[in-house]
Design a protein around this motif. Structure first.
Motif, short mmCIF file in Angstrom:
data_model
loop_
_atom_site.label_atom_id
_atom_site.label_comp_id
_atom_site.label_asym_id
_atom_site.label_seq_id
_atom_site.Cartn_x
_atom_site.Cartn_y
_atom_site.Cartn_z
N LYS A 61 0.85 -1.19 0.00
CA LYS A 61 0.00 0.00 0.00
C LYS A 61 0.89 1.24 0.00
CE LYS A 61 -3.46 -2.31 2.80
NZ LYS A 61 -4.08 -2.34 4.13
N VAL A 62 0.43 2.31 -0.64
CA VAL A 62 1.17 3.57 -0.64
C VAL A 62 1.48 4.01 0.78
CG1 VAL A 62 0.99 6.03 -1.19
CG2 VAL A 62 0.32 4.32 -2.90
N ALA A 63 0.52 3.84 1.69
CA ALA A 63 0.70 4.27 3.08
C ALA A 63 1.89 3.59 3.75
CB ALA A 63 -0.57 4.00 3.88
N ASP A 64 2.23 2.37 3.31
CA ASP A 64 3.36 1.65 3.91
C ASP A 64 4.69 2.39 3.71
OD1 ASP A 64 1.61 -0.33 4.69
OD2 ASP A 64 2.09 -1.65 2.99
N LEU A 65 4.75 3.24 2.69
CA LEU A 65 5.98 3.99 2.41
C LEU A 65 6.13 5.21 3.32
CD1 LEU A 65 5.91 3.75 -1.47
CD2 LEU A 65 7.61 2.70 0.05
N PHE A 66 5.08 5.54 4.07
CA PHE A 66 5.12 6.74 4.89
C PHE A 66 5.00 6.46 6.40
CE2 PHE A 66 3.89 8.21 0.70
CZ PHE A 66 4.80 9.23 0.52
N VAL A 67 5.24 5.22 6.80
CA VAL A 67 5.22 4.87 8.22
C VAL A 67 6.54 5.31 8.84
CG1 VAL A 67 5.14 2.95 9.85
CG2 VAL A 67 3.72 2.90 7.79
N GLU A 68 6.45 6.13 9.88
CA GLU A 68 7.67 6.63 10.51
C GLU A 68 8.40 5.49 11.21
OE1 GLU A 68 9.31 10.49 12.88
OE2 GLU A 68 7.17 10.29 12.48
N PRO A 69 9.71 5.36 10.94
CA PRO A 69 10.47 4.28 11.58
C PRO A 69 10.59 4.52 13.09
CG PRO A 69 11.89 5.64 10.20
CD PRO A 69 10.51 6.15 10.02
N PRO A 70 10.74 3.45 13.86
CA PRO A 70 10.91 3.60 15.31
C PRO A 70 12.15 4.44 15.62
CG PRO A 70 10.72 1.28 14.69
CD PRO A 70 10.81 2.06 13.42
N ALA A 71 12.12 5.14 16.72
CA ALA A 71 13.28 5.94 17.14
C ALA A 71 14.51 5.06 17.25
CB ALA A 71 12.98 6.61 18.47
N GLY A 72 15.59 5.51 16.67
CA GLY A 72 16.85 4.77 16.74
C GLY A 72 16.98 3.64 15.76
N ALA A 73 15.97 3.44 14.91
CA ALA A 73 16.03 2.35 13.93
C ALA A 73 17.14 2.65 12.92
CB ALA A 73 14.69 2.20 13.22
N GLU A 74 17.90 1.63 12.60
CA GLU A 74 18.98 1.79 11.63
C GLU A 74 18.50 1.42 10.25
OE1 GLU A 74 22.78 0.24 12.57
OE2 GLU A 74 22.56 0.66 14.70
N LEU A 75 19.09 2.08 9.25
CA LEU A 75 18.76 1.79 7.86
C LEU A 75 19.12 0.34 7.56
CD1 LEU A 75 17.74 3.24 5.31
CD2 LEU A 75 20.12 3.64 4.71
N PRO A 76 18.26 -0.38 6.86
CA PRO A 76 18.57 -1.77 6.54
C PRO A 76 19.86 -1.88 5.73
CG PRO A 76 16.31 -1.24 5.96
CD PRO A 76 16.98 0.03 6.34
N ALA A 77 20.58 -2.96 5.94
CA ALA A 77 21.80 -3.20 5.18
C ALA A 77 21.46 -3.38 3.71
CB ALA A 77 22.50 -4.45 5.72
N ALA A 78 22.39 -3.00 2.87
CA ALA A 78 22.20 -3.16 1.43
C ALA A 78 22.27 -4.64 1.06
CB ALA A 78 23.27 -2.39 0.68
N LEU A 79 21.71 -4.97 -0.07
CA LEU A 79 21.83 -6.32 -0.59
C LEU A 79 23.28 -6.55 -1.03
CD1 LEU A 79 18.64 -6.54 -2.84
CD2 LEU A 79 19.00 -7.62 -0.63
N PRO A 80 23.73 -7.78 -1.04
CA PRO A 80 25.09 -8.04 -1.52
C PRO A 80 25.20 -7.63 -3.00
CG PRO A 80 24.09 -10.04 -0.63
CD PRO A 80 23.05 -8.97 -0.61
N PRO A 81 26.35 -7.07 -3.40
CA PRO A 81 26.50 -6.65 -4.79
C PRO A 81 26.61 -7.85 -5.73
CG PRO A 81 28.57 -6.39 -3.63
CD PRO A 81 27.53 -6.81 -2.61
N GLY A 82 26.37 -7.59 -6.99
CA GLY A 82 26.51 -8.62 -8.01
C GLY A 82 25.22 -9.31 -8.34
N ARG A 83 25.28 -10.11 -9.37
CA ARG A 83 24.10 -10.84 -9.82
C ARG A 83 23.89 -12.10 -9.00
NH1 ARG A 83 22.23 -9.60 -15.09
NH2 ARG A 83 23.48 -7.98 -16.03
#
Length: 90
Positions: A61-83
């Motif tokens: 849902k569009v609304a899922d993109l606007f949910v405020e993250p919990p205080a102190g939440a860290e950005l998710p780790a990136a996916l491993p590079p490559g195919r």
């Protein structure tokens, strides 16, 4: 956290949870891969059409993109590079 930062944080979190690269998400949403990166970093002021396209590509849902993250939440780790190996590709 401002709206662009919240959108970017959630976009990256949801994209990584679904195992999608920026390139795959961009192709599915009909936008440029570099644009996805700028949105994730909160550098772009996106239109509602882009938000809707990204939500559809992520099957959320569009609304899922606007949910405020919990205080102190860290950005998710990136996916491993490559195919992914051929047997793991969707």
């Amino acid at each position: 956290m401002d709206a662009r930062a919240i959108l970017g944080w959630n976009l990256r979190r949801l994209r990584v949870e679904k195992g999608l690269s920026q390139e795959r998400l961009a192709l599915a949403a009909g936008i440029d891969r570099a644009y996805v990166g700028r949105v994730e970093r909160g550098e772009e002021n996106v239109t509602i059409n882009v938000v809707a396209a990204v939500a559809e590509a992520l099957e959320i849902k569009v609304a899922d993109l606007f949910v405020e993250p919990p205080a102190g939440a860290e950005l998710p780790a990136a996916l491993p590079p490559g195919r992914k190996p051929k047997n793991e590709r969707a």
